[in-house]
Design a protein around this motif. Structure first.
Motif, PDB file in Angstrom:
ATOM      1  N   ALA A 137       0.837  -1.195   0.000  1.00 40.76           N
ATOM      2  CA  ALA A 137       0.000   0.000   0.000  1.00 40.76           C
ATOM      3  C   ALA A 137       0.872   1.246   0.000  1.00 40.76           C
ATOM      4  CB  ALA A 137      -0.921  -0.001   1.227  1.00 40.76           C
ATOM      5  N   ILE A 138       0.484   2.206  -0.802  1.00 39.43           N
ATOM      6  CA  ILE A 138       1.225   3.458  -0.911  1.00 39.43           C
ATOM      7  C   ILE A 138       0.778   4.393   0.212  1.00 39.43           C
ATOM      8  CG2 ILE A 138       1.704   5.452  -2.373  1.00 39.43           C
ATOM      9  CD1 ILE A 138       1.036   3.604  -4.761  1.00 39.43           C
ATOM     10  N   PRO A 139       1.704   4.966   0.968  1.00 37.70           N
ATOM     11  CA  PRO A 139       1.315   5.888   2.045  1.00 37.70           C
ATOM     12  C   PRO A 139       0.511   7.072   1.506  1.00 37.70           C
ATOM     13  CG  PRO A 139       3.624   5.265   2.240  1.00 37.70           C
ATOM     14  CD  PRO A 139       3.160   4.753   0.916  1.00 37.70           C
ATOM     15  N   SER A 140      -0.516   7.459   2.251  1.00 40.23           N
ATOM     16  CA  SER A 140      -1.312   8.616   1.843  1.00 40.23           C
ATOM     17  C   SER A 140      -0.617   9.932   2.170  1.00 40.23           C
ATOM     18  CB  SER A 140      -2.680   8.568   2.533  1.00 40.23           C
ATOM     19  OG  SER A 140      -2.517   8.545   3.953  1.00 40.23           O
ATOM     20  N   ALA A 141       0.239   9.918   3.179  1.00 40.88           N
ATOM     21  CA  ALA A 141       0.962  11.138   3.544  1.00 40.88           C
ATOM     22  C   ALA A 141       2.090  11.392   2.544  1.00 40.88           C
ATOM     23  CB  ALA A 141       1.528  11.020   4.954  1.00 40.88           C
ATOM     24  N   PRO A 142       2.285  12.641   2.128  1.00 40.10           N
ATOM     25  CA  PRO A 142       3.351  12.928   1.169  1.00 40.10           C
ATOM     26  C   PRO A 142       4.724  12.976   1.834  1.00 40.10           C
ATOM     27  CG  PRO A 142       2.253  14.961   1.780  1.00 40.10           C
ATOM     28  CD  PRO A 142       1.495  13.844   2.466  1.00 40.10           C
ATOM     29  N   VAL A 143       5.758  12.803   1.025  1.00 40.79           N
ATOM     30  CA  VAL A 143       7.131  13.078   1.454  1.00 40.79           C
ATOM     31  C   VAL A 143       7.388  14.553   1.165  1.00 40.79           C
ATOM     32  CG1 VAL A 143       9.562  12.616   0.983  1.00 40.79           C
ATOM     33  CG2 VAL A 143       7.920  10.730   1.037  1.00 40.79           C
ATOM     34  N   VAL A 144       7.871  15.290   2.157  1.00 35.18           N
ATOM     35  CA  VAL A 144       8.008  16.743   2.035  1.00 35.18           C
ATOM     36  C   VAL A 144       9.476  17.134   1.936  1.00 35.18           C
ATOM     37  CG1 VAL A 144       7.535  18.983   3.114  1.00 35.18           C
ATOM     38  CG2 VAL A 144       5.867  17.115   3.306  1.00 35.18           C
ATOM     39  N   ILE A 145       9.798  17.944   0.935  1.00 38.09           N
ATOM     40  CA  ILE A 145      11.121  18.543   0.774  1.00 38.09           C
ATOM     41  C   ILE A 145      10.929  20.054   0.789  1.00 38.09           C
ATOM     42  CG2 ILE A 145      13.165  18.761  -0.679  1.00 38.09           C
ATOM     43  CD1 ILE A 145      12.371  16.126  -2.014  1.00 38.09           C
ATOM     44  N   ASP A 146      11.689  20.745   1.636  1.00 41.36           N
ATOM     45  CA  ASP A 146      11.579  22.197   1.721  1.00 41.36           C
ATOM     46  C   ASP A 146      12.817  22.852   1.109  1.00 41.36           C
ATOM     47  OD1 ASP A 146      10.614  24.694   2.264  1.00 41.36           O
ATOM     48  OD2 ASP A 146      10.752  24.537   4.450  1.00 41.36           O
ATOM     49  N   GLN A 147      12.603  23.989   0.467  1.00 44.30           N
ATOM     50  CA  GLN A 147      13.699  24.828  -0.011  1.00 44.30           C
ATOM     51  C   GLN A 147      13.853  25.962   0.989  1.00 44.30           C
ATOM     52  OE1 GLN A 147      13.453  24.870  -4.729  1.00 44.30           O
ATOM     53  NE2 GLN A 147      11.410  24.891  -3.812  1.00 44.30           N
ATOM     54  N   LYS A 148      14.851  25.815   1.837  1.00 44.77           N
ATOM     55  CA  LYS A 148      14.998  26.730   2.961  1.00 44.77           C
ATOM     56  C   LYS A 148      16.460  27.130   3.105  1.00 44.77           C
ATOM     57  CE  LYS A 148      13.531  27.196   7.783  1.00 44.77           C
ATOM     58  NZ  LYS A 148      12.873  26.504   8.922  1.00 44.77           N
ATOM     59  N   GLY A 149      16.738  28.428   3.099  1.00 42.57           N
ATOM     60  CA  GLY A 149      18.113  28.891   3.154  1.00 42.57           C
ATOM     61  C   GLY A 149      18.892  28.486   1.918  1.00 42.57           C
ATOM     62  N   CYS A 150      18.179  28.360   0.801  1.00 38.74           N
ATOM     63  CA  CYS A 150      18.766  27.915  -0.464  1.00 38.74           C
ATOM     64  C   CYS A 150      19.438  26.555  -0.331  1.00 38.74           C
ATOM     65  CB  CYS A 150      19.753  28.958  -1.005  1.00 38.74           C
ATOM     66  SG  CYS A 150      18.928  30.390  -1.730  1.00 38.74           S
ATOM     67  N   MET A 151      18.800  25.672   0.412  1.00 38.97           N
ATOM     68  CA  MET A 151      19.226  24.281   0.540  1.00 38.97           C
ATOM     69  C   MET A 151      17.965  23.423   0.506  1.00 38.97           C
ATOM     70  SD  MET A 151      22.563  24.632   0.981  1.00 38.97           S
ATOM     71  CE  MET A 151      23.328  23.250   1.828  1.00 38.97           C
ATOM     72  N   TYR A 152      18.129  22.169   0.092  1.00 32.50           N
ATOM     73  CA  TYR A 152      17.028  21.214   0.162  1.00 32.50           C
ATOM     74  C   TYR A 152      17.033  20.548   1.529  1.00 32.50           C
ATOM     75  CZ  TYR A 152      16.330  21.575  -4.896  1.00 32.50           C
ATOM     76  OH  TYR A 152      16.069  22.033  -6.164  1.00 32.50           O
ATOM     77  N   LYS A 153      15.911  20.619   2.211  1.00 35.41           N
ATOM     78  CA  LYS A 153      15.767  20.028   3.536  1.00 35.41           C
ATOM     79  C   LYS A 153      14.565  19.085   3.554  1.00 35.41           C
ATOM     80  CE  LYS A 153      19.015  22.683   5.343  1.00 35.41           C
ATOM     81  NZ  LYS A 153      20.284  22.158   5.865  1.00 35.41           N
ATOM     82  N   PRO A 154      14.781  17.792   3.769  1.00 37.15           N
ATOM     83  CA  PRO A 154      16.040  17.058   3.943  1.00 37.15           C
ATOM     84  C   PRO A 154      16.838  16.981   2.638  1.00 37.15           C
ATOM     85  CG  PRO A 154      14.141  15.774   4.721  1.00 37.15           C
ATOM     86  CD  PRO A 154      13.610  16.893   3.916  1.00 37.15           C
ATOM     87  N   HIS A 155      18.108  16.672   2.784  1.00 37.27           N
ATOM     88  CA  HIS A 155      19.000  16.565   1.637  1.00 37.27           C
ATOM     89  C   HIS A 155      18.752  15.274   0.858  1.00 37.27           C
ATOM     90  CE1 HIS A 155      22.616  17.285  -0.693  1.00 37.27           C
ATOM     91  NE2 HIS A 155      23.097  16.103  -0.349  1.00 37.27           N
ATOM     92  N   VAL A 156      18.370  14.215   1.547  1.00 34.85           N
ATOM     93  CA  VAL A 156      18.074  12.913   0.935  1.00 34.85           C
ATOM     94  C   VAL A 156      16.733  12.430   1.458  1.00 34.85           C
ATOM     95  CG1 VAL A 156      18.832  10.509   0.650  1.00 34.85           C
ATOM     96  CG2 VAL A 156      20.545  12.349   0.787  1.00 34.85           C
ATOM     97  N   VAL A 157      15.873  11.971   0.569  1.00 30.49           N
ATOM     98  CA  VAL A 157      14.576  11.417   0.975  1.00 30.49           C
ATOM     99  C   VAL A 157      14.317  10.127   0.216  1.00 30.49           C
ATOM    100  CG1 VAL A 157      13.590  13.685   1.508  1.00 30.49           C
ATOM    101  CG2 VAL A 157      13.241  12.679  -0.763  1.00 30.49           C
ATOM    102  N   GLY A 158      13.445   9.309   0.782  1.00 25.47           N
ATOM    103  CA  GLY A 158      12.960   8.107   0.110  1.00 25.47           C
ATOM    104  C   GLY A 158      11.451   8.148   0.025  1.00 25.47           C
ATOM    105  N   ALA A 159      10.903   7.558  -1.018  1.00 22.86           N
ATOM    106  CA  ALA A 159       9.451   7.489  -1.199  1.00 22.86           C
ATOM    107  C   ALA A 159       9.127   6.226  -1.970  1.00 22.86           C
ATOM    108  CB  ALA A 159       8.927   8.717  -1.935  1.00 22.86           C
ATOM    109  N   MET A 160       7.862   5.829  -1.913  1.00 24.99           N
ATOM    110  CA  MET A 160       7.403   4.706  -2.716  1.00 24.99           C
ATOM    111  C   MET A 160       6.918   5.198  -4.073  1.00 24.99           C
ATOM    112  SD  MET A 160       5.429   2.074  -0.147  1.00 24.99           S
ATOM    113  CE  MET A 160       5.006   1.028  -1.555  1.00 24.99           C
ATOM    114  N   ALA A 161       7.060   4.352  -5.080  1.00 23.72           N
ATOM    115  CA  ALA A 161       6.520   4.680  -6.395  1.00 23.72           C
ATOM    116  C   ALA A 161       5.017   4.911  -6.263  1.00 23.72           C
ATOM    117  CB  ALA A 161       6.802   3.550  -7.372  1.00 23.72           C
ATOM    118  N   GLY A 162       4.548   6.014  -6.791  1.00 24.52           N
ATOM    119  CA  GLY A 162       3.140   6.370  -6.664  1.00 24.52           C
ATOM    120  C   GLY A 162       2.823   7.257  -5.487  1.00 24.52           C
TER     121      GLY A 162
END
Length: 270
Positions: A124-149
């Motif tokens: 089952a694919i999680p309903s909650a999204p994986v969140v990446i923020d652009q903050k201080g001109c950096m990607y936060k978190p720097h590395v993320v994982g997610a499921m296809a879909g």
């Protein structure tokens, strides 16, 4: 006059009867609506949940060797035009490429199962999204994982012009502008593909990585260097630890239901 009126009525009635009887003697059949063909996207295919277990793998990633110097690439001139990016920074921005804890714990390591999961297993694919923020001109978190879909939501907390340029191989590449008025952007990668970079073409020092898998058995280390992979069925698995600068390391582990198994990795610059 009355006789003529009656004759006209009789003729009209006769014609109506003839027209009604002149067609097919079969009753008119209504066309049944054609059922819609179900979607074959990754989001639909993986609705059935494969069996999980109660085993887990816990561990820590540490760095071996002389700790790298603080990354202080000269970016002051480039960043001067973007005052929002240097707000709160006393020095030039620090890279997220190699981030160590006090005892050389290693952050931003993508740990995932590479072998041992049945090829036909669907989760089952999680309903909650994986969140990446652009903050201080950096990607936060720097590395993320997610499921296809699974939805990946990208924020723009800086309130300045950014663009998100994803560079996958299997999935479609995209380059999405995010001006200061655009605070969020969402995207779904349909194919499993660990691991590929994202970057900002406006700010060339901005970079990050996304890992897309067909299963939920992955984790990314924080500043404490720790990871945990939960809900594994009993079995034997290959576990890989990936770091963008320090390469990969793989170990094989056998787990049993109801018990955690400790698995530590040590990565070095060599």
């Amino acid at each position: 006059m009355k006789t003529r009126f009656v004759a006209i009525v009789f003729v009209v009635t006769a014609i109506s009867i003839l027209i009604g009887c002149g067609g097919s003697d079969k009753p008119t059949e209504r066309r049944k609506p054609i059922p819609k063909r179900p979607s074959t996207s990754a989001s639909t295919i993986r609705t059935a949940t494969a069996s999980t277990g109660t085993a887990s793998i816990i561990g820590k990633i540490t760095f071996e060797g002389k700790a790298p110097k603080k990354w202080t690439k000269s970016l002051a001139e480039e960043m001067a035009v973007e005052s929002a990016c240097i707000a709160g920074h006393s020095d030039d921005p620090v890279s997220d490429s190699i981030v160590l804890g006090n005892d050389k714990q290693l952050a931003n390591v993508f740990v995932h199962i590479t072998k041992g999961i049945p090829n036909n297993a669907k989760y089952a694919i999680p309903s909650a999204p994986v969140v990446i923020d652009q903050k201080g001109c950096m990607y936060k978190p720097h590395v993320v994982g997610a499921m296809a879909g699974q939805e990946i939501k990208i924020l723009n907390s800086d309130g300045i012009m950014h663009n998100v340029h994803a560079l996958p191989s299997k999935n479609a590449e995209f380059n999405k502008a995010m001006p200061k008025t655009k605070k969020t952007f969402s995207h779904i990668f349909e194919e499993a593909e660990p691991i590929f970079p994202i970057k900002c073409d406006v700010h060339p020092w901005m970079g990050g990585y996304i890992g897309i898998l067909n299963h939920p058995f992955f984790n990314v280390t924080d500043i404490d260097g720790k990871f945990e992979i939960r809900d594994l069925p009993a079995g034997t698995y290959d576990v890989e630890a990936w770091h963008e600068k320090l390469g990969t390391q793989k170990q094989t582990v056998t787990v049993v239901d109801g018990k955690p198994h400790t698995l530590n990795f040590t990565l070095s610059r060599s």
